[in-house]
Design a protein around this motif. Structure first.
Motif, PDB file in Angstrom:
ATOM      1  N   ASN A   1       1.169  -1.321   0.012  1.00 28.95           N
ATOM      2  CA  ASN A   1       0.028   0.008   0.168  1.00 28.95           C
ATOM      3  C   ASN A   1       0.945   1.220  -0.030  1.00 28.95           C
ATOM      4  OD1 ASN A   1      -2.302  -1.592  -0.046  1.00 28.95           O
ATOM      5  ND2 ASN A   1      -2.475  -1.480   2.456  1.00 28.95           N
ATOM      6  N   SER A   2       2.131   1.275   0.795  1.00 32.20           N
ATOM      7  CA  SER A   2       2.948   2.413   0.715  1.00 32.20           C
ATOM      8  C   SER A   2       3.445   2.629  -0.853  1.00 32.20           C
ATOM      9  CB  SER A   2       4.117   2.208   1.943  1.00 32.20           C
ATOM     10  OG  SER A   2       3.347   1.970   3.233  1.00 32.20           O
ATOM     11  N   LEU A   3       3.710   1.302  -1.366  1.00 30.34           N
ATOM     12  CA  LEU A   3       4.529   1.480  -2.553  1.00 30.34           C
ATOM     13  C   LEU A   3       3.664   2.161  -3.738  1.00 30.34           C
ATOM     14  CD1 LEU A   3       6.555  -1.485  -2.896  1.00 30.34           C
ATOM     15  CD2 LEU A   3       7.436   0.885  -2.686  1.00 30.34           C
ATOM     16  N   ALA A   4       2.314   1.742  -3.422  1.00 32.10           N
ATOM     17  CA  ALA A   4       1.402   2.253  -4.442  1.00 32.10           C
ATOM     18  C   ALA A   4       0.945   3.764  -3.885  1.00 32.10           C
ATOM     19  CB  ALA A   4       0.096   1.578  -4.244  1.00 32.10           C
ATOM     20  N   THR A   5       1.192   4.197  -2.776  1.00 33.94           N
ATOM     21  CA  THR A   5       0.909   5.611  -2.539  1.00 33.94           C
ATOM     22  C   THR A   5       1.933   6.342  -2.783  1.00 33.94           C
ATOM     23  OG1 THR A   5      -0.516   4.934  -0.852  1.00 33.94           O
ATOM     24  CG2 THR A   5      -0.171   7.297  -0.796  1.00 33.94           C
ATOM     25  N   ALA A   6       3.199   6.030  -2.337  1.00 31.85           N
ATOM     26  CA  ALA A   6       4.385   6.963  -2.273  1.00 31.85           C
ATOM     27  C   ALA A   6       5.016   6.657  -3.570  1.00 31.85           C
ATOM     28  CB  ALA A   6       5.135   6.877  -1.316  1.00 31.85           C
ATOM     29  N   GLY A   7       5.090   5.714  -4.567  1.00 26.79           N
ATOM     30  CA  GLY A   7       5.689   5.430  -5.530  1.00 26.79           C
ATOM     31  C   GLY A   7       7.170   4.714  -5.219  1.00 26.79           C
ATOM     32  N   ASP A   8       8.244   5.451  -6.223  1.00 30.11           N
ATOM     33  CA  ASP A   8       9.675   4.967  -5.764  1.00 30.11           C
ATOM     34  C   ASP A   8      10.136   5.545  -4.528  1.00 30.11           C
ATOM     35  OD1 ASP A   8       9.546   3.222  -7.736  1.00 30.11           O
ATOM     36  OD2 ASP A   8      10.425   4.605  -9.350  1.00 30.11           O
ATOM     37  N   GLY A   9       9.683   6.684  -4.068  1.00 29.81           N
ATOM     38  CA  GLY A   9      10.228   7.398  -2.944  1.00 29.81           C
ATOM     39  C   GLY A   9      10.466   6.734  -1.808  1.00 29.81           C
ATOM     40  N   LEU A  10       9.420   5.799  -1.246  1.00 26.83           N
ATOM     41  CA  LEU A  10       9.794   4.797  -0.187  1.00 26.83           C
ATOM     42  C   LEU A  10      10.818   3.941  -0.528  1.00 26.83           C
ATOM     43  CD1 LEU A  10       8.542   3.667   2.505  1.00 26.83           C
ATOM     44  CD2 LEU A  10       7.267   2.057   1.047  1.00 26.83           C
ATOM     45  N   ILE A  11      11.137   3.379  -1.771  1.00 20.56           N
ATOM     46  CA  ILE A  11      12.310   2.703  -2.019  1.00 20.56           C
ATOM     47  C   ILE A  11      13.697   3.447  -1.698  1.00 20.56           C
ATOM     48  CG2 ILE A  11      13.505   1.199  -3.593  1.00 20.56           C
ATOM     49  CD1 ILE A  11      10.742   0.432  -4.681  1.00 20.56           C
ATOM     50  N   GLU A  12      13.702   4.526  -2.344  1.00 21.52           N
ATOM     51  CA  GLU A  12      14.677   5.648  -2.177  1.00 21.52           C
ATOM     52  C   GLU A  12      15.139   5.953  -0.500  1.00 21.52           C
ATOM     53  OE1 GLU A  12      16.942   6.322  -4.405  1.00 21.52           O
ATOM     54  OE2 GLU A  12      15.549   5.442  -6.021  1.00 21.52           O
ATOM     55  N   LEU A  13      13.887   5.915   0.179  1.00 20.73           N
ATOM     56  CA  LEU A  13      14.037   6.366   1.565  1.00 20.73           C
ATOM     57  C   LEU A  13      14.729   5.067   2.001  1.00 20.73           C
ATOM     58  CD1 LEU A  13      13.715   8.010   4.032  1.00 20.73           C
ATOM     59  CD2 LEU A  13      11.467   7.052   4.031  1.00 20.73           C
ATOM     60  N   ARG A  14      14.314   3.960   1.940  1.00 18.42           N
ATOM     61  CA  ARG A  14      14.964   2.776   2.258  1.00 18.42           C
ATOM     62  C   ARG A  14      16.545   2.603   2.028  1.00 18.42           C
ATOM     63  NH1 ARG A  14      11.264   3.409   5.380  1.00 18.42           N
ATOM     64  NH2 ARG A  14       9.715   1.946   5.702  1.00 18.42           N
ATOM     65  N   LYS A  15      16.801   2.810   0.666  1.00 20.62           N
ATOM     66  CA  LYS A  15      18.174   3.053   0.341  1.00 20.62           C
ATOM     67  C   LYS A  15      19.359   3.733   1.185  1.00 20.62           C
ATOM     68  CE  LYS A  15      17.330   1.417  -4.520  1.00 20.62           C
ATOM     69  NZ  LYS A  15      17.635   1.574  -6.053  1.00 20.62           N
ATOM     70  N   LEU A  16      18.565   4.983   1.294  1.00 23.93           N
ATOM     71  CA  LEU A  16      19.334   5.939   2.161  1.00 23.93           C
ATOM     72  C   LEU A  16      19.692   5.343   3.576  1.00 23.93           C
ATOM     73  CD1 LEU A  16      17.637   9.347   0.799  1.00 23.93           C
ATOM     74  CD2 LEU A  16      19.909   8.361   0.275  1.00 23.93           C
ATOM     75  N   GLU A  17      18.490   4.770   4.354  1.00 21.36           N
ATOM     76  CA  GLU A  17      18.650   4.437   5.579  1.00 21.36           C
ATOM     77  C   GLU A  17      19.395   3.169   5.396  1.00 21.36           C
ATOM     78  OE1 GLU A  17      14.743   3.267   6.608  1.00 21.36           O
ATOM     79  OE2 GLU A  17      14.073   5.319   7.146  1.00 21.36           O
ATOM     80  N   ALA A  18      19.588   2.339   4.501  1.00 17.34           N
ATOM     81  CA  ALA A  18      20.562   1.281   4.468  1.00 17.34           C
ATOM     82  C   ALA A  18      22.051   1.556   4.298  1.00 17.34           C
ATOM     83  CB  ALA A  18      20.104   0.297   3.521  1.00 17.34           C
ATOM     84  N   ALA A  19      22.223   2.638   3.429  1.00 17.50           N
ATOM     85  CA  ALA A  19      23.691   3.178   3.195  1.00 17.50           C
ATOM     86  C   ALA A  19      24.387   3.882   4.583  1.00 17.50           C
ATOM     87  CB  ALA A  19      23.455   4.330   1.981  1.00 17.50           C
TER      88      ALA A  19
END
Length: 272
Positions: A226-244
């Motif tokens: 549901n979050s991906l459907a709502t925010a698009g790729d922004g959530l993925i980029e946020l998770r990448k930044l947190e992982a980095a």
């Protein structure tokens, strides 16, 4: 004169010795806690019971028979059968004493060893009668009732022989080898049943935990979708930044990692 004096002294000494022997044979002692019954050679056993102290009797005609009237213990082992035909080994401990007023009758009808003649027989009789009313299991679970019933019946039976029972108690109670082995096997089977039930309950709990965990994972996946459907790729980029950020933090704590500035020339002095 001297000879007559010595002869007189000898006769006097002999007379005193004889008199002393007669007096000594006419006295007898009754110790504390004891009673005496007098046997007369002409009249038989006297009805009078003599108490404690020093007393007179007619020498060579009367004879004192001393009885211990204090409570004395006796253990009587008996092998009998229960209501369900199980062999039972029982030891009964008895504190007994004679009825003082009935000592002449006891001596006349039973004898001085009255305890040897009476107690084993009546104890065996009463125990067999009482134990036969109970099953082997009831002898264990209702031991107090069995002991009380034995005490009441045995006290009543002993009274007919002139005996007082101050205490009656079951000190030893065991069963035959077959019954003991059967009880042990039953206990082992119960323990195995309890263990199997525990294993089943443990498996059910693990199953419930797995279901709850799967439901949690499904809910988390649904929320992420549901979050991906709502925010698009922004959530993925946020998770990448947190992982980095987390990786950089971990590397910064390591002593074997050296950071070099990027885009600049750095001169390293290496050994020749």
């Amino acid at each position: 004169m001297a000879a007559k004096v010595f002869e007189s002294i000898g006769k006097l000494g002999l007379g005193l010795a004889v008199a002393g022997g007669v007096v000594n044979s006419a006295l007898y002692n009754v110790d504390a806690g004891h009673r005496a019954v007098i046997f007369d050679r002409f009249r038989g056993v006297q009805d009078v019971v003599v108490g404690e102290g020093t007393h007179f009797l007619i020498p060579w005609v009367q004879k004192p028979i001393i009885f211990d009237c204090r409570s004395r213990p006796r253990n009587v082992p008996v092998i009998t059968g229960s209501k369900d035909l199980q062999n039972v080994n029982i030891t009964l401990r008895i504190l007994f004493r004679p009825v003082t007023a009935q000592l002449p009758r006891i001596f006349t009808s039973i004898g001085e060893d009255y305890d040897e003649r009476v107690l084993p027989s009546i104890t065996t009789e009463i125990l067999k009668s009482v134990v036969a009313r109970f099953d082997a299991g009831e002898l264990i679970t209702q031991r107090e009732l069995v002991s009380r019933q034995v005490s009441e019946d045995l006290t009543e039976r002993a009274a007919t022989f002139g005996l007082i029972l101050d205490d009656v108690s079951l000190t030893h109670l065991t069963f035959g080898k077959e019954f003991t082995e059967a009880v042990e096997m039953k206990q082992v089977a119960q323990q195995e049943a309890e263990r199997a039930r525990f294993i089943v309950e443990k498996a059910e709990q693990q199953k419930k935990a797995a279901v709850i965990s799967a439901e949690g994972d499904s809910k988390a996946a649904e929320l992420i979708a549901n979050s991906l459907a709502t925010a698009g790729d922004g959530l993925i980029e946020l998770r990448k930044l947190e992982a980095a950020e987390d990786i950089a933090y971990q590397l910064s704590r390591s002593r074997n990692i050296t950071y070099l500035p990027s885009g600049q020339s750095v001169l390293l002095q290496l050994p020749q």
